[in-house]
Design an enzyme around this catalytic site. Structure first.
Site, mmCIF file in Angstrom:
data_model
loop_
_atom_site.group_PDB
_atom_site.id
_atom_site.type_symbol
_atom_site.label_atom_id
_atom_site.label_comp_id
_atom_site.label_asym_id
_atom_site.label_seq_id
_atom_site.Cartn_x
_atom_site.Cartn_y
_atom_site.Cartn_z
ATOM 1 N N GLY A 51 32.096 -106.408 -2.829
ATOM 2 C CA GLY A 51 33.082 -106.929 -4.187
ATOM 3 C C GLY A 51 34.027 -105.844 -4.753
ATOM 4 N N GLY B 64 29.542 -103.794 2.427
ATOM 5 C CA GLY B 64 29.206 -103.242 1.094
ATOM 6 C C GLY B 64 27.716 -103.394 0.836
ATOM 7 N N GLY C 29 36.123 -103.935 -3.501
ATOM 8 C CA GLY C 29 37.571 -103.739 -3.286
ATOM 9 C C GLY C 29 37.916 -102.994 -1.913
ATOM 10 N N LYS C 30 36.886 -102.586 -1.114
ATOM 11 C CA LYS C 30 36.917 -101.995 0.229
ATOM 12 C C LYS C 30 38.099 -102.481 1.155
ATOM 13 C CE LYS C 30 32.697 -102.115 1.092
ATOM 14 N NZ LYS C 30 32.369 -103.022 -0.011
ATOM 15 N N SER C 31 38.004 -103.849 1.193
ATOM 16 C CA SER C 31 38.716 -104.406 2.414
ATOM 17 C C SER C 31 40.008 -104.601 1.892
ATOM 18 C CB SER C 31 38.018 -105.840 2.703
ATOM 19 O OG SER C 31 36.786 -105.816 3.058
ATOM 20 N N TYR C 32 40.191 -104.899 0.442
ATOM 21 C CA TYR C 32 41.508 -104.891 -0.088
ATOM 22 C C TYR C 32 42.232 -103.562 0.112
ATOM 23 C CZ TYR C 32 45.249 -105.772 -3.362
ATOM 24 O OH TYR C 32 46.579 -105.999 -4.224
ATOM 25 N N ASP D 286 36.010 -99.327 7.832
ATOM 26 C CA ASP D 286 35.663 -100.355 6.337
ATOM 27 C C ASP D 286 34.352 -100.746 6.406
ATOM 28 O OD1 ASP D 286 35.747 -102.029 4.405
ATOM 29 O OD2 ASP D 286 36.932 -103.498 5.163
HETATM 30 N N1 LIG Z 1 43.446 -103.171 -6.387
HETATM 31 C C1 LIG Z 1 42.921 -104.599 -6.423
HETATM 32 N N2 LIG Z 1 43.996 -105.216 -6.948
HETATM 33 C C2 LIG Z 1 43.690 -106.556 -7.109
HETATM 34 N N3 LIG Z 1 42.867 -107.198 -6.433
HETATM 35 C C3 LIG Z 1 41.742 -106.590 -5.848
HETATM 36 C C4 LIG Z 1 41.703 -105.219 -5.782
HETATM 37 N N4 LIG Z 1 40.716 -104.663 -5.219
HETATM 38 C C5 LIG Z 1 40.087 -105.675 -4.975
HETATM 39 N N5 LIG Z 1 40.599 -106.781 -5.163
HETATM 40 C C6 LIG Z 1 40.063 -108.260 -5.275
HETATM 41 O O1 LIG Z 1 38.747 -108.095 -5.397
HETATM 42 C C7 LIG Z 1 37.944 -108.937 -4.597
HETATM 43 C C8 LIG Z 1 36.927 -108.197 -3.877
HETATM 44 O O2 LIG Z 1 37.668 -107.210 -2.936
HETATM 45 P P1 LIG Z 1 37.062 -106.819 -1.488
HETATM 46 O O3 LIG Z 1 36.984 -108.424 -0.748
HETATM 47 O O4 LIG Z 1 38.119 -106.014 -1.004
HETATM 48 O O5 LIG Z 1 35.784 -106.394 -1.633
HETATM 49 P P2 LIG Z 1 34.983 -105.484 -0.592
HETATM 50 O O6 LIG Z 1 34.367 -104.213 -1.077
HETATM 51 O O7 LIG Z 1 35.680 -105.417 0.792
HETATM 52 O O8 LIG Z 1 33.547 -106.518 -0.559
HETATM 53 P P3 LIG Z 1 32.536 -106.768 0.751
HETATM 54 O O9 LIG Z 1 31.946 -105.557 1.039
HETATM 55 O O10 LIG Z 1 31.628 -107.827 0.191
HETATM 56 O O11 LIG Z 1 33.606 -107.358 1.974
HETATM 57 C C9 LIG Z 1 39.155 -109.606 -3.661
HETATM 58 O O12 LIG Z 1 39.479 -111.194 -4.309
HETATM 59 C C10 LIG Z 1 40.280 -108.740 -3.857
HETATM 60 O O13 LIG Z 1 41.402 -109.472 -3.452
#
Ligand SMILES: Nc1ncnc2c1ncn2[C@@H]1O[C@H](COP(=O)(O)OP(=O)(O)OP(=O)(O)O)[C@@H](O)[C@H]1O
Length: 351
Positions: free
Chosen positions: A121, A269, A123-126, A266
């Site tokens: 959560g 998490g 924001g890695k995938s974002y 990627d």
């Molecule tokens: N820089 C950003 N600006 C706006 N929204 C963001 C940003 N980074 C992340 N988010 C939002 O935060 C939420 C979590 O981000 P994300 O899915 O990328 O997390 P993650 O680290 O990849 O989680 P996991 O490891 O569980 O997949 C998503 O809804 C995403 O759209």
């Protein structure tokens, strides 16, 4: 790649910090001749609507964006990094600061690797993929599609480029081809000629951004995701998008070729399993994810302080990326601040 850590490890109340680590290494035949440079950036994401009422640690970033201070109750912790990107940093800037130098290095024949690391959560995938894969780039498009787009834009007119891609995931320590219609676990093998490779992994030649994007979409759909208590769209696997770039210049009197291997990773998490109301399957996933991230941290630590042989084989992720990781410890530049990076990596695994 660098970070200084205060003696105690902070427990950030909300996973908002994702680390983006990049490295480039010369494409030499012998591993121990590779020269490397690693860079670490931390990116803080904005609070989501559902988080606005939460009690969160405040994060301050220094004006030169090299230092991040986390204030947690009465304590504060300072980290030094190559880049601290605050919540106002947009996707274009993240690409320009973190990924563009890697693409430039790849065009110069360097092997390059980029990891996104952080708690679920955060924001890695974002950061890596963004939240759209439209035919044109949007502000929310992440590093990987931007990288693919820019790669085709940047091919010099006097060169012929051959681009091949593969896309795989490591789920519960097994490797799956995300671009194959058949979902079966693939074997990781090692040979004296080719080094470590995934047997039967499909490789696809591409000649345009739109073709590459089609494969990316396909792979993303196949990527194992499952809802967890912590993140509605959580990635439960590590994904590795691989690009082989070969640039050939034929001047008439001579032919020169530059080859580069690009790995865009990627990571799944990290999470505190007890916190996720995990079912048995989720528990197993979480345990495997944490184990491989711990091994990654251990490998980086051992590479930096030479305290022990890095345990590459303890996880599929580190075994598969062994050559890319190994080069980090053998750079001719003794000033490489990898030891600082390892402490940050370890610190983040607790957040
Ligand atoms: N820089 C950003 N600006 C706006 N929204 C963001 C940003 N980074 C992340 N988010 C939002 O935060 C939420 C979590 O981000 P994300 O899915 O990328 O997390 P993650 O680290 O990849 O989680 P996991 O490891 O569980 O997949 C998503 O809804 C995403 O759209």
């Amino acid at each position: 790649m660098s970070a200084d850590r205060s003696p105690a490890t902070p427990k950030i109340k909300l996973p908002r910090a994702n680390l983006i680590m990049r490295s480039s290494s010369e494409n030499c035949v012998a591993d121990n001749l590779e020269c490397s440079r690693m860079t670490v950036a931390v990116r803080i994401r904005p609070l989501l609507v559902k988080e606005l009422h939460m009690d969160v640690s405040s994060i301050e970033i220094s004006p030169d964006r090299r230092e991040m201070k986390v204030n947690d109750n009465a304590k504060s912790y300072t980290f030094k990094l190559d880049h601290c990107l605050g919540q106002d940093t947009d996707q274009t800037s993240v690409f320009t600061i973190i990924a563009q130098p890697l693409l430039d290095a790849a065009f110069n024949g360097y092997n390059v690797c980029l990891f996104a690391y952080g708690q679920t959560g955060s924001g890695k995938s974002y950061s890596m993929m963004g939240d759209n894969l439209d035919s044109s780039l949007k502000e929310t498009t992440g590093i990987i599609p931007r990288f693919c787009h820019q790669l085709f834009d940047q091919i010099p007119s006097n060169m012929v480029a051959q681009v091949k891609i593969s896309y795989l995931e490591i789920y519960n320590e097994f490797v799956y081809d995300l671009l194959s219609s058949e979902r079966k676990a693939l074997k990781v093998r090692e040979s004296p000629d080719t080094g470590i490779f995934v047997s039967d992994l499909s490789v696809h030649g591409v000649s345009s951004f739109s073709e590459m994007q089609k494969w990316l979409s396909e792979g993303n759909k196949a990527r194992a995701t499952a809802s967890t208590n912590m993140n509605d769209k959580s990635s439960r696997s590590h994904s590795i998008f691989q690009i082989q770039l070969t640039l050939t210049e034929d001047t008439g009197s001579s032919v020169t070729q530059k080859c580069s291997q690009i790995n865009l990773v990627d990571l799944a998490g990290s999470e505190r399993v007890a916190q996720t109301k995990a079912t048995e399957e989720r528990f197993k996933e979480g345990r495997n994810i944490n184990l491989s991230l711990m091994t990654l941290g251990q490998v980086i630590t051992n590479l930096s302080d030479h305290s022990a042989v890095p345990p590459y084989r303890n996880s599929t992720l580190t075994y598969l990326l062994k050559v890319r990781l190994k080069c980090l410890g053998w750079g001719p530049n003794p000033g490489l601040p990898i030891h600082q990076a390892s402490s940050l990596t370890m610190a983040l695994s607790y957040w």
